[in-house]
Design a protein around this motif. Structure first.
Motif, PDB file in Angstrom:
ATOM      1  N   GLU A   1     -14.028   2.595  -6.105  1.00 31.52           N
ATOM      2  CA  GLU A   1     -14.816   1.798  -7.073  1.00 31.52           C
ATOM      3  C   GLU A   1     -13.946   0.743  -7.756  1.00 31.52           C
ATOM      4  OE1 GLU A   1     -17.083   2.547 -11.373  1.00 31.52           O
ATOM      5  OE2 GLU A   1     -16.326   4.232 -10.208  1.00 31.52           O
ATOM      6  N   LEU A   2     -12.686   1.066  -8.003  1.00 30.15           N
ATOM      7  CA  LEU A   2     -11.793   0.133  -8.696  1.00 30.15           C
ATOM      8  C   LEU A   2     -11.435  -1.077  -7.835  1.00 30.15           C
ATOM      9  CD1 LEU A   2      -9.447   2.699 -10.471  1.00 30.15           C
ATOM     10  CD2 LEU A   2     -11.077   1.140 -11.575  1.00 30.15           C
ATOM     11  N   ALA A   3     -11.557  -0.971  -6.511  1.00 36.82           N
ATOM     12  CA  ALA A   3     -11.369  -2.089  -5.579  1.00 36.82           C
ATOM     13  C   ALA A   3     -10.084  -2.873  -5.846  1.00 36.82           C
ATOM     14  CB  ALA A   3     -12.580  -3.021  -5.624  1.00 36.82           C
ATOM     15  N   PRO A   4      -8.923  -2.243  -5.696  1.00 33.53           N
ATOM     16  CA  PRO A   4      -7.652  -2.923  -5.990  1.00 33.53           C
ATOM     17  C   PRO A   4      -7.280  -3.925  -4.899  1.00 33.53           C
ATOM     18  CG  PRO A   4      -7.221  -0.813  -4.981  1.00 33.53           C
ATOM     19  CD  PRO A   4      -8.717  -0.878  -5.183  1.00 33.53           C
ATOM     20  N   ASP A   5      -6.408  -4.836  -5.243  1.00 34.70           N
ATOM     21  CA  ASP A   5      -5.828  -5.707  -4.220  1.00 34.70           C
ATOM     22  C   ASP A   5      -4.917  -4.899  -3.295  1.00 34.70           C
ATOM     23  OD1 ASP A   5      -6.955  -8.151  -5.228  1.00 34.70           O
ATOM     24  OD2 ASP A   5      -5.485  -8.056  -6.863  1.00 34.70           O
ATOM     25  N   LEU A   6      -4.122  -4.008  -3.892  1.00 34.18           N
ATOM     26  CA  LEU A   6      -3.157  -3.218  -3.133  1.00 34.18           C
ATOM     27  C   LEU A   6      -3.280  -1.742  -3.466  1.00 34.18           C
ATOM     28  CD1 LEU A   6       0.069  -5.348  -3.793  1.00 34.18           C
ATOM     29  CD2 LEU A   6      -1.243  -5.314  -1.656  1.00 34.18           C
ATOM     30  N   ILE A   7      -3.090  -0.903  -2.468  1.00 34.74           N
ATOM     31  CA  ILE A   7      -2.790   0.506  -2.695  1.00 34.74           C
ATOM     32  C   ILE A   7      -1.339   0.702  -2.299  1.00 34.74           C
ATOM     33  CG2 ILE A   7      -3.225   2.879  -1.941  1.00 34.74           C
ATOM     34  CD1 ILE A   7      -6.144   2.117  -1.506  1.00 34.74           C
ATOM     35  N   VAL A   8      -0.543   1.234  -3.220  1.00 35.42           N
ATOM     36  CA  VAL A   8       0.875   1.487  -2.965  1.00 35.42           C
ATOM     37  C   VAL A   8       1.126   2.974  -3.119  1.00 35.42           C
ATOM     38  CG1 VAL A   8       3.247   1.049  -3.701  1.00 35.42           C
ATOM     39  CG2 VAL A   8       1.554  -0.797  -3.800  1.00 35.42           C
ATOM     40  N   THR A   9       1.676   3.594  -2.085  1.00 35.19           N
ATOM     41  CA  THR A   9       1.999   5.012  -2.167  1.00 35.19           C
ATOM     42  C   THR A   9       3.500   5.217  -2.008  1.00 35.19           C
ATOM     43  OG1 THR A   9       1.799   5.534   0.189  1.00 35.19           O
ATOM     44  CG2 THR A   9      -0.220   5.546  -1.099  1.00 35.19           C
ATOM     45  N   ALA A  10       3.992   6.276  -2.627  1.00 36.95           N
ATOM     46  CA  ALA A  10       5.401   6.664  -2.503  1.00 36.95           C
ATOM     47  C   ALA A  10       5.475   8.164  -2.728  1.00 36.95           C
ATOM     48  CB  ALA A  10       6.269   5.922  -3.521  1.00 36.95           C
ATOM     49  N   ALA A  11       5.691   8.905  -1.656  1.00 35.55           N
ATOM     50  CA  ALA A  11       5.802  10.365  -1.732  1.00 35.55           C
ATOM     51  C   ALA A  11       4.570  10.992  -2.385  1.00 35.55           C
ATOM     52  CB  ALA A  11       7.077  10.779  -2.475  1.00 35.55           C
ATOM     53  N   PHE A  12       3.393  10.578  -1.939  1.00 36.42           N
ATOM     54  CA  PHE A  12       2.170  11.166  -2.475  1.00 36.42           C
ATOM     55  C   PHE A  12       1.899  12.536  -1.858  1.00 36.42           C
ATOM     56  CE2 PHE A  12      -2.597  11.514  -2.291  1.00 36.42           C
ATOM     57  CZ  PHE A  12      -2.759  11.855  -3.624  1.00 36.42           C
ATOM     58  N   GLY A  13       2.165  12.681  -0.575  1.00 33.67           N
ATOM     59  CA  GLY A  13       2.107  14.005   0.036  1.00 33.67           C
ATOM     60  C   GLY A  13       0.785  14.410   0.653  1.00 33.67           C
ATOM     61  N   GLN A  14      -0.156  13.477   0.773  1.00 33.67           N
ATOM     62  CA  GLN A  14      -1.431  13.775   1.434  1.00 33.67           C
ATOM     63  C   GLN A  14      -1.820  12.620   2.350  1.00 33.67           C
ATOM     64  OE1 GLN A  14      -4.770  15.075  -0.995  1.00 33.67           O
ATOM     65  NE2 GLN A  14      -3.416  15.799  -2.612  1.00 33.67           N
ATOM     66  N   PHE A  15      -2.578  12.940   3.393  1.00 35.66           N
ATOM     67  CA  PHE A  15      -3.174  11.899   4.210  1.00 35.66           C
ATOM     68  C   PHE A  15      -4.244  11.173   3.409  1.00 35.66           C
ATOM     69  CE2 PHE A  15      -1.687  14.684   7.706  1.00 35.66           C
ATOM     70  CZ  PHE A  15      -1.009  13.729   8.454  1.00 35.66           C
ATOM     71  N   LEU A  16      -4.330   9.867   3.594  1.00 42.81           N
ATOM     72  CA  LEU A  16      -5.372   9.091   2.931  1.00 42.81           C
ATOM     73  C   LEU A  16      -6.464   8.736   3.936  1.00 42.81           C
ATOM     74  CD1 LEU A  16      -3.389   6.631   0.634  1.00 42.81           C
ATOM     75  CD2 LEU A  16      -4.014   9.027   0.260  1.00 42.81           C
ATOM     76  N   PRO A  17      -7.713   9.032   3.618  1.00 42.21           N
ATOM     77  CA  PRO A  17      -8.810   8.694   4.524  1.00 42.21           C
ATOM     78  C   PRO A  17      -8.899   7.181   4.765  1.00 42.21           C
ATOM     79  CG  PRO A  17      -9.530  10.245   2.827  1.00 42.21           C
ATOM     80  CD  PRO A  17      -8.178   9.758   2.433  1.00 42.21           C
TER      81      PRO A  17
ATOM     82  N   VAL B   1      -2.787   7.821  -8.962  1.00 42.03           N
ATOM     83  CA  VAL B   1      -3.260   9.060  -8.335  1.00 42.03           C
ATOM     84  C   VAL B   1      -2.044   9.930  -8.082  1.00 42.03           C
ATOM     85  CG1 VAL B   1      -4.614  10.073  -6.473  1.00 42.03           C
ATOM     86  CG2 VAL B   1      -5.079   7.714  -7.217  1.00 42.03           C
ATOM     87  N   THR B   2      -2.071  11.152  -8.602  1.00 41.37           N
ATOM     88  CA  THR B   2      -0.923  12.040  -8.483  1.00 41.37           C
ATOM     89  C   THR B   2      -1.405  13.483  -8.357  1.00 41.37           C
ATOM     90  OG1 THR B   2       1.240  12.568  -9.473  1.00 41.37           O
ATOM     91  CG2 THR B   2      -0.629  12.368 -10.982  1.00 41.37           C
ATOM     92  N   GLN B   3      -0.490  14.367  -8.003  1.00 43.36           N
ATOM     93  CA  GLN B   3      -0.860  15.775  -7.842  1.00 43.36           C
ATOM     94  C   GLN B   3      -1.238  16.381  -9.202  1.00 43.36           C
ATOM     95  OE1 GLN B   3      -1.054  17.426  -4.927  1.00 43.36           O
ATOM     96  NE2 GLN B   3      -0.403  15.670  -3.727  1.00 43.36           N
ATOM     97  N   PRO B   4      -2.084  17.420  -9.209  1.00 45.15           N
ATOM     98  CA  PRO B   4      -2.406  18.110 -10.469  1.00 45.15           C
ATOM     99  C   PRO B   4      -1.152  18.674 -11.131  1.00 45.15           C
ATOM    100  CG  PRO B   4      -3.931  18.750  -8.726  1.00 45.15           C
ATOM    101  CD  PRO B   4      -2.843  17.962  -8.063  1.00 45.15           C
TER     102      PRO B   4
END
Length: 314
Positions: A77-93, A31-34
């Motif tokens: 839907e993909l139901a990952p084991d981990l979500i890893v973020t690094a400088a994504f720049g948005q709040f995650l719900p 997941v990344t910015q447009p």
């Protein structure tokens, strides 16, 4: 194989994503910015993270805003084991964070709880800090407030700017994440809550904050120039012209002239008074509408118009 959704955008994030792929993590989606228009020709350009994903045939999701988007629904839907973020720049719900079966973690470029927010490296250099580092933390909806699960410091040298520090911290974050995830997956981590009394913030640099306050000490002006190099770049008004400062040097001398007044100059040298009776040499600059110039090239043909004691910088 541990499945991951990776979220990030700038160059800082790209080596971290690449390392997860190279070390056998199953990256389900990125997941990344447009794509954004970049440069004078406004060329539509993919983020560095998207480029890594495309090179490895990984699904790319590019919401303008993640909350409530179809892309968020796809990530859940993909139901990952981990979500890893690094400088994504948005709040995650919270709903998205809970989609991770094991954990959602963030790689943040500061020694939390210091410098929560979007510009931690800029502020560390700007404030004259001697070190910064990387923190890996559990994610929660509040900005950069989760419990810390790993942390490592790194010195800031007098030559470092935000560009060099981002490169160093990206690799530090990459290595720290790779060392931490196996322990996390084995439930061998003891998270450390952040001390709320020690929290500081590093909001995104605003355009008006790019202007140098010449009444600061020479040392802090040098810190600000390096903190904003290469982007967004510090500037002053030199003889009325908006001028970017690319390279300055703190001189080992003092002056009784007022900040912004010309202390000395010759064909290869231009020194300006600063706050605290300091003196700063301007070495590389860029007047509006012109290319980046060494001070020698800048002074060629202009130094005769400069007089010691005159107010030349505002």
């Amino acid at each position: 194989m541990t499945s991951v959704i990776f979220m990030g955008t700038p160059q800082f994030s790209a080596p971290i994503l690449s390392s997860l792929i190279d070390h056998g993590y199953n990256v389900l989606a990125v997941v990344t910015q447009p794509d954004r228009r970049v440069g004078r020709k406004h060329v539509l350009t993919a983020s560095p993270v998207k480029q890594v994903a495309v090179d490895h045939d990984i699904e790319v999701l590019q919401p303008e805003k993640i909350s409530g988007s179809p892309e968020m629904a796809r990530a859940i839907e993909l139901a990952p084991d981990l979500i890893v973020t690094a400088a994504f720049g948005q709040f995650l719900p919270t709903k998205l964070l809970k989609a991770a079966k094991v954990a959602a973690v963030n790689v943040h470029a500061s020694l939390l709880p210091k410098y929560r927010g979007g510009a931690p490296v800029h502020y560390a250099i700007m404030n004259g800090d001697k070190e910064t580092g990387v923190s890996i933390m559990y994610m929660e909806k509040k900005m950069d407030a989760g419990d810390v699960i790993a942390q490592e410091a790194m010195p800031i040298t007098d030559q470092d700017d935000v560009g060099s520090m981002f490169d160093k911290l990206s690799l530090l974050g990459r290595d720290l994440l790779l060392a931490t995830l196996p322990k996390l997956l084995a439930n061998e981590i003891t998270p450390v809550p952040q001390d709320e009394s020690q929290v500081t913030f590093s909001p995104t640099i605003k355009p008006e904050e790019e202007r140098v306050d010449i009444t600061l000490s020479a040392h802090l002006i040098d810190c600000k120039v390096r903190a904003l190099r290469p982007l967004p770049t510090a500037h002053v008004y030199l003889n009325g012209v908006r001028t970017k400062l690319w390279q300055v040097k703190v001189l080992d001398q003092t002056t009784d002239l007022k900040p912004g007044q010309l202390v000395s100059h010759d064909k290869h040298h231009l020194a300006i008074a600063t706050g605290d009776h300091g003196v700063l040499a301007i070495e590389t600059l860029q007047p509006a509408g012109k290319p980046k110039l060494s001070i020698t090239d800048f002074l060629n043909g202009t130094q005769d118009a400069l007089n010691v004691g005159e107010q030349v910088v505002e």
